[in-house]
Design an enzyme around this catalytic site. Structure first.
Site, mmCIF file in Angstrom:
data_model
loop_
_atom_site.group_PDB
_atom_site.id
_atom_site.type_symbol
_atom_site.label_atom_id
_atom_site.label_comp_id
_atom_site.label_asym_id
_atom_site.label_seq_id
_atom_site.Cartn_x
_atom_site.Cartn_y
_atom_site.Cartn_z
ATOM 1 N N SER A 145 0.846 -1.202 0.000
ATOM 2 C CA SER A 145 0.000 0.000 0.000
ATOM 3 C C SER A 145 0.875 1.243 0.000
ATOM 4 C CB SER A 145 -0.889 0.029 1.242
ATOM 5 O OG SER A 145 -1.525 1.289 1.354
ATOM 6 N N TYR A 158 -1.327 -0.630 10.360
ATOM 7 C CA TYR A 158 -1.415 -0.993 8.931
ATOM 8 C C TYR A 158 -0.197 -0.448 8.180
ATOM 9 C CZ TYR A 158 -3.493 -1.007 4.181
ATOM 10 O OH TYR A 158 -3.758 -1.179 2.837
HETATM 11 N N1 LIG Z 1 -8.808 -1.300 -1.574
HETATM 12 C C1 LIG Z 1 -7.891 -0.357 -1.483
HETATM 13 O O1 LIG Z 1 -8.171 0.869 -1.616
HETATM 14 C C2 LIG Z 1 -6.448 -0.726 -1.253
HETATM 15 C C3 LIG Z 1 -5.485 0.298 -1.305
HETATM 16 C C4 LIG Z 1 -4.162 -0.008 -1.060
HETATM 17 C C5 LIG Z 1 -3.791 -1.302 -0.777
HETATM 18 N N2 LIG Z 1 -4.744 -2.284 -0.723
HETATM 19 C C6 LIG Z 1 -4.279 -3.629 -0.390
HETATM 20 O O2 LIG Z 1 -4.838 -4.573 -1.297
HETATM 21 C C7 LIG Z 1 -5.016 -5.826 -0.623
HETATM 22 C C8 LIG Z 1 -6.456 -6.266 -0.829
HETATM 23 O O3 LIG Z 1 -7.338 -5.279 -0.307
HETATM 24 P P1 LIG Z 1 -8.884 -5.291 -0.678
HETATM 25 O O4 LIG Z 1 -9.324 -3.888 -0.761
HETATM 26 O O5 LIG Z 1 -9.105 -6.233 -1.808
HETATM 27 O O6 LIG Z 1 -9.483 -5.908 0.671
HETATM 28 P P2 LIG Z 1 -10.695 -6.942 0.860
HETATM 29 O O7 LIG Z 1 -11.706 -6.769 -0.204
HETATM 30 O O8 LIG Z 1 -11.092 -6.806 2.277
HETATM 31 O O9 LIG Z 1 -10.014 -8.369 0.625
HETATM 32 C C9 LIG Z 1 -9.127 -8.882 1.572
HETATM 33 C C10 LIG Z 1 -8.805 -10.311 1.203
HETATM 34 O O10 LIG Z 1 -7.927 -10.829 2.204
HETATM 35 C C11 LIG Z 1 -8.523 -11.995 2.784
HETATM 36 N N3 LIG Z 1 -8.153 -12.071 4.186
HETATM 37 C C12 LIG Z 1 -8.568 -11.274 5.210
HETATM 38 N N4 LIG Z 1 -8.047 -11.694 6.375
HETATM 39 C C13 LIG Z 1 -7.271 -12.777 6.068
HETATM 40 C C14 LIG Z 1 -6.492 -13.665 6.841
HETATM 41 N N5 LIG Z 1 -6.422 -13.564 8.180
HETATM 42 N N6 LIG Z 1 -5.838 -14.670 6.218
HETATM 43 C C15 LIG Z 1 -5.912 -14.807 4.866
HETATM 44 N N7 LIG Z 1 -6.661 -14.019 4.081
HETATM 45 C C16 LIG Z 1 -7.333 -13.007 4.681
HETATM 46 C C17 LIG Z 1 -10.013 -11.800 2.596
HETATM 47 O O11 LIG Z 1 -10.733 -13.029 2.696
HETATM 48 P P3 LIG Z 1 -12.223 -13.039 3.353
HETATM 49 O O12 LIG Z 1 -12.990 -11.891 2.766
HETATM 50 O O13 LIG Z 1 -12.773 -14.380 2.990
HETATM 51 O O14 LIG Z 1 -12.037 -12.885 4.837
HETATM 52 C C18 LIG Z 1 -10.027 -11.229 1.191
HETATM 53 O O15 LIG Z 1 -9.851 -12.253 0.240
HETATM 54 C C19 LIG Z 1 -4.659 -5.590 0.835
HETATM 55 O O16 LIG Z 1 -3.321 -5.993 1.064
HETATM 56 C C20 LIG Z 1 -4.751 -4.086 0.990
HETATM 57 O O17 LIG Z 1 -3.926 -3.618 2.011
HETATM 58 C C21 LIG Z 1 -6.050 -2.031 -0.968
#
Ligand SMILES: NC(=O)c1ccc[n+]([C@@H]2O[C@H](COP(=O)([O-])OP(=O)(O)OC[C@H]3O[C@@H](n4cnc5c(N)ncnc54)[C@H](OP(=O)(O)O)[C@@H]3O)[C@@H](O)[C@H]2O)c1
Length: 248
Positions: A145, A158
């Site tokens: 991130s 985070y």
């Molecule tokens: N969205 C943004 O704006 C953004 C910006 C910068 C970086 N990111 C990064 O992108 C990545 C994905 O984010 P996202 O927005 O797609 O989030 P998300 O929709 O909440 O997805 C998170 C994923 O991680 C899984 N997960 C959660 N807890 C876990 C655990 N304890 N063990 C294994 N898997 C786990 C979830 O599975 P379940 O749903 O089944 O629990 C889901 O598949 C993250 O690393 C985040 O920091 C996102």
């Protein structure tokens, strides 16, 4: 065209992970992805893409190797690992996620963030490297991130985790290079969904105001880079953090 890669996507059911799985399947790669708590959307995605989904909690260290082994067997080998999982806050109030002020972050919640966002991904990379090294090829991509590379308003636990991933990728790249394994980090800014839903409308507006392209990003933009970095067209990028923030 890339050579098809047998790929495990950890957190493939999430907002970013699902876009990555869709892109990889469109590109002809074989994919097995993991989910953690939300089985129903994971099952729906698996059905949509015609791939397998396995449950994996990165905080349960002892389960990481067996689950990845199962995924690897289903794929018939392993060419690439994508870690798109992540926890934005380990705090809850009345069952709802809560981003506390930094001085209110409890030690247990900090430790849980580190376990899911750093230790688990490290162990997954360690396991994958063991499979890839003997075949002298492999690709790994971790989704970090902007919070780990630039001073932006961010939950402190985070941001610490995401900064740790920069060091993890740099350090691993140095050693894995001798086995022709390339590893990179993608650092997105704010996207139009997923964990960004935790952010206030004010923070969104502030981001867009300072972003050169005047908008948040999309998961498809992250997926396109992940697909490039794990593909055979990437022959010389390793140990890097690719910042995808629209020019913040
Ligand atoms: N969205 C943004 O704006 C953004 C910006 C910068 C970086 N990111 C990064 O992108 C990545 C994905 O984010 P996202 O927005 O797609 O989030 P998300 O929709 O909440 O997805 C998170 C994923 O991680 C899984 N997960 C959660 N807890 C876990 C655990 N304890 N063990 C294994 N898997 C786990 C979830 O599975 P379940 O749903 O089944 O629990 C889901 O598949 C993250 O690393 C985040 O920091 C996102």
């Amino acid at each position: 065209m890339d050579t098809p890669a047998r790929t495990i996507v950890i957190g493939g059911s999430g907002y970013v992970g699902a876009a990555i799985c869709r892109q990889l399947v469109r590109d002809g790669h074989a994919v097995v992805f993991t989910y953690c708590r939300n089985a129903a959307p994971a099952r729906a995605l698996a059905e949509e893409l015609g791939v397998s989904a396995l449950a994996l909690d990165l905080a349960a260290e002892e389960t990481i190797a067996p689950v990845l082994q199962k995924a690897c067997e289903a794929l018939g080998g392993l060419d690439a690992l994508v870690i798109a999982s992540g926890l934005a806050t380990a705090h809850e109030r009345a069952g709802q996620p809560l981003v506390p002020a930094w001085h209110e972050v409890a030690p247990d919640a900090f430790r849980r963030m580190l376990a899911v966002n750093v230790t688990g991904p490290f162990l997954a990379c360690q396991w994958a490297a063991g499979r890839m090294a003997p075949q002298r090829r492999g690709r790994m991509v971790i989704i970090g991130s902007i919070d780990g590379v630039k001073p932006v308003p961010s939950p402190v636990d985070y941001a610490c985790c995401k900064a740790a991933l920069v060091g993890l990728v740099q350090s691993l790249a140095k050693d894995l290079g001798r086995h022709q394994i390339l590893i990179n980090l993608i650092a997105p800014g704010i996207l139009d969904g997923g964990i960004a839903a935790l952010l206030s409308p004010e923070l969104h507006a502030e981001y867009v105001k300072h972003c050169t392209l005047k908008r948040v990003g999309t998961p498809a933009e992250i997926a396109a880079w992940a697909a490039f970095l794990i593909g055979t067209r990437n022959t010389y990028v390793t140990g890097q953090t690719v910042i995808l923030d629209g020019g913040l």
